[in-house]
Design a protein around this motif. Structure first.
Motif, PDB file in Angstrom:
ATOM      1  N   MET A 119     -19.088 -10.578  26.156  1.00  0.00           N
ATOM      2  CA  MET A 119     -20.049 -11.587  26.595  1.00  0.00           C
ATOM      3  C   MET A 119     -19.791 -12.039  28.029  1.00  0.00           C
ATOM      4  O   MET A 119     -20.723 -12.274  28.788  1.00  0.00           O
ATOM      5  N   GLY A 123     -22.429 -11.185  30.848  1.00  0.00           N
ATOM      6  CA  GLY A 123     -23.007 -12.411  31.396  1.00  0.00           C
ATOM      7  C   GLY A 123     -22.802 -12.537  32.895  1.00  0.00           C
ATOM      8  O   GLY A 123     -23.734 -12.875  33.636  1.00  0.00           O
ATOM      9  N   SER A 146     -31.850 -15.224  28.570  1.00  0.00           N
ATOM     10  CA  SER A 146     -30.506 -15.809  28.528  1.00  0.00           C
ATOM     11  C   SER A 146     -30.530 -17.202  27.924  1.00  0.00           C
ATOM     12  O   SER A 146     -29.650 -17.574  27.138  1.00  0.00           O
ATOM     13  N   SER A 150     -28.664 -18.087  24.451  1.00  0.00           N
ATOM     14  CA  SER A 150     -27.582 -19.073  24.496  1.00  0.00           C
ATOM     15  C   SER A 150     -27.877 -20.284  23.614  1.00  0.00           C
ATOM     16  O   SER A 150     -26.962 -21.006  23.228  1.00  0.00           O
ATOM     17  N   SER A 151     -29.155 -20.493  23.282  1.00  0.00           N
ATOM     18  CA  SER A 151     -29.536 -21.601  22.407  1.00  0.00           C
ATOM     19  C   SER A 151     -29.514 -21.218  20.932  1.00  0.00           C
ATOM     20  O   SER A 151     -29.703 -22.076  20.067  1.00  0.00           O
ATOM     21  N   TYR A 154     -24.525 -18.595  16.870  1.00  0.00           N
ATOM     22  CA  TYR A 154     -23.996 -17.261  16.564  1.00  0.00           C
ATOM     23  C   TYR A 154     -24.099 -16.934  15.080  1.00  0.00           C
ATOM     24  O   TYR A 154     -24.263 -15.762  14.710  1.00  0.00           O
ATOM     25  N   THR A 208     -25.215 -13.788  21.439  1.00  0.00           N
ATOM     26  CA  THR A 208     -25.597 -15.199  21.568  1.00  0.00           C
ATOM     27  C   THR A 208     -24.762 -15.940  22.602  1.00  0.00           C
ATOM     28  O   THR A 208     -25.046 -17.111  22.884  1.00  0.00           O
ATOM     29  N   GLY A 209     -23.744 -15.290  23.164  1.00  0.00           N
ATOM     30  CA  GLY A 209     -22.864 -15.977  24.109  1.00  0.00           C
ATOM     31  C   GLY A 209     -23.008 -15.570  25.554  1.00  0.00           C
ATOM     32  O   GLY A 209     -22.679 -16.357  26.459  1.00  0.00           O
ATOM     33  N   GLY A 211     -25.608 -15.190  27.398  1.00  0.00           N
ATOM     34  CA  GLY A 211     -26.661 -15.884  28.140  1.00  0.00           C
ATOM     35  C   GLY A 211     -26.147 -17.105  28.876  1.00  0.00           C
ATOM     36  O   GLY A 211     -26.526 -17.374  30.022  1.00  0.00           O
ATOM     37  N   GLY A 212     -25.253 -17.860  28.241  1.00  0.00           N
ATOM     38  CA  GLY A 212     -24.694 -19.041  28.897  1.00  0.00           C
ATOM     39  C   GLY A 212     -23.885 -18.679  30.117  1.00  0.00           C
ATOM     40  O   GLY A 212     -23.980 -19.339  31.165  1.00  0.00           O
ATOM     41  N   TRP A 213     -23.082 -17.614  30.020  1.00  0.00           N
ATOM     42  CA  TRP A 213     -22.309 -17.163  31.183  1.00  0.00           C
ATOM     43  C   TRP A 213     -23.227 -16.648  32.279  1.00  0.00           C
ATOM     44  O   TRP A 213     -22.951 -16.852  33.476  1.00  0.00           O
ATOM     45  N   SER A 263     -12.601 -21.243  26.179  1.00  0.00           N
ATOM     46  CA  SER A 263     -13.353 -20.490  25.170  1.00  0.00           C
ATOM     47  C   SER A 263     -12.445 -19.613  24.320  1.00  0.00           C
ATOM     48  O   SER A 263     -12.718 -19.380  23.139  1.00  0.00           O
TER      49      SER A 263
END
Length: 336
Positions: A119, A123, A146, A150-151, A154, A208-209, A211-213, A263
């Protein structure tokens, strides 16, 4: 980095672990119907012919405390046992807690490490491209995707994967660490089976992770692209490739480093639900099973292990951040 800074950070890490251990011990012992009372009731029910002295001795074996001792004596005995690596004995499986956690820990580390690397790598790469193509169709669509991913929790992705790819299509296994007919060892068959069984848990976290990065990397890169020193670098004749990697990429990554280290620790907490969904016998899987069986020694050991993972991640970030960015004077003003 000054010695006083290292000592101060190490002291804070120890205090955090001490505080969590003390809080969990106090809450579980002081509440009505706590673990000692529950264990005593279970032992009396299962062993009606045992005397109360034998019951108390069995309790001491499981919990590392003498139930008739004053609370502060129980607490000191519990801390002494933890420092010696003795977390008591599992009621559910009747083996030492360390044996259960020691067997499960490498598997949790495996899936969490693979997921974090995947991720973070995807990302960061996507975020850098989005920043350089700011305002384009690719940037807008990539940012939307993304944001949506990210929303998404998981465990929602995990349930969808295990249902569609596991049960409906049968492409991936729905439980276990490796195939039932595979012999553990350093062989290609065993390693491929391990990765095959870890694929869905890893993908659930990574998809699912990342996108935030990506959004974080995009925002950091865009803010750096407008800096004056980039114009100076171009006037000096530096290649755009070197500017992108050495100046933009590195400076955009630095603020994300602490979040990455945190994390790593927090991933252990996320393993609780993930491993239960995929029946993957790691730390989180056994922690849920311990809760179901009211196995308090395993629960206490699992909670402490997760706390240690978070504290160690933050501690490493504190000690290494100034090495990555010499502009940070870690030994100077601490502010706290």
């Amino acid at each position: 980095m000054s010695t006083s800074y290292i000592i101060k950070r190490f002291g804070r890490a120890l205090f955090t672990v001490f505080a969590v251990t003390s809080l969990s011990f106090g809450l579980t012992r002081l509440m009505p119907g706590g673990p000692v009372d529950a264990l005593r009731a279970q032992l009396i029910k299962r062993n009606a012919d045992m005397s109360m002295a034998e019951i108390n001795q069995r309790l001491a074996t499981y919990t590392n405390i003498q139930p008739d001792d004053p609370l502060y004596v129980q607490y000191l005995n519990y801390l002494s046992s933890i420092l010696q690596g003795d977390f008591g004995r599992s009621i559910w499986r009747d083996v030492p807690v360390m044996a259960i956690l020691g067997d499960a820990l490498p598997w949790t580390i495996l899936i969490m490490t693979l997921a974090l690397l995947l991720m973070f790598g995807v990302g960061v790469s996507l975020g850098a491209v989005l920043a350089y193509r700011e305002g384009s169709t690719f940037d807008i669509s990539g940012s939307i995707v993304s944001l949506v991913l990210s929303s998404t929790p998981y465990y929602v992705a995990a349930i969808l994967f295990v249902y569609t790819l596991g049960y409906q299509l049968g492409w991936f296994p729905t439980g276990g660490r490796y195939g039932s007919g595979v012999q553990p060892g350093f062989s290609l068959t065993f390693l491929s089976s391990v990765l095959y069984h870890a694929a869905l848990p890893v993908l659930s976290l990574a998809i699912t992770g990342f996108g935030g990065w990506a959004l974080t990397m995009r925002g950091n890169s865009i803010s750096i692209l407008g800096k004056d020193y980039l114009r100076v670098a171009r006037l000096r004749g530096l290649s755009e490739r070197r500017i992108a990697f050495r100046y933009v990429g590195w400076n955009a990554l630095l603020p994300m480093y602490t979040g990455l280290m945190i994390s790593i620790g927090m991933a252990f907490g996320g393993s609780v639900i993930l491993e239960q969904i995929f029946s993957y016998p790691g730390v989180g899987y056994y922690l849920v099973r311990a809760i179901d069986h009211r196995d308090y020694p395993v629960m206490m050991g699992g909670f402490l292990l997760i706390t240690l993972a978070v504290v160690v991640g933050i501690f490493i970030a504190d000690l290494t951040y100034s090495k990555l960015d010499p502009r940070i004077e870690s030994g100077g003003s601490d502010g706290i």
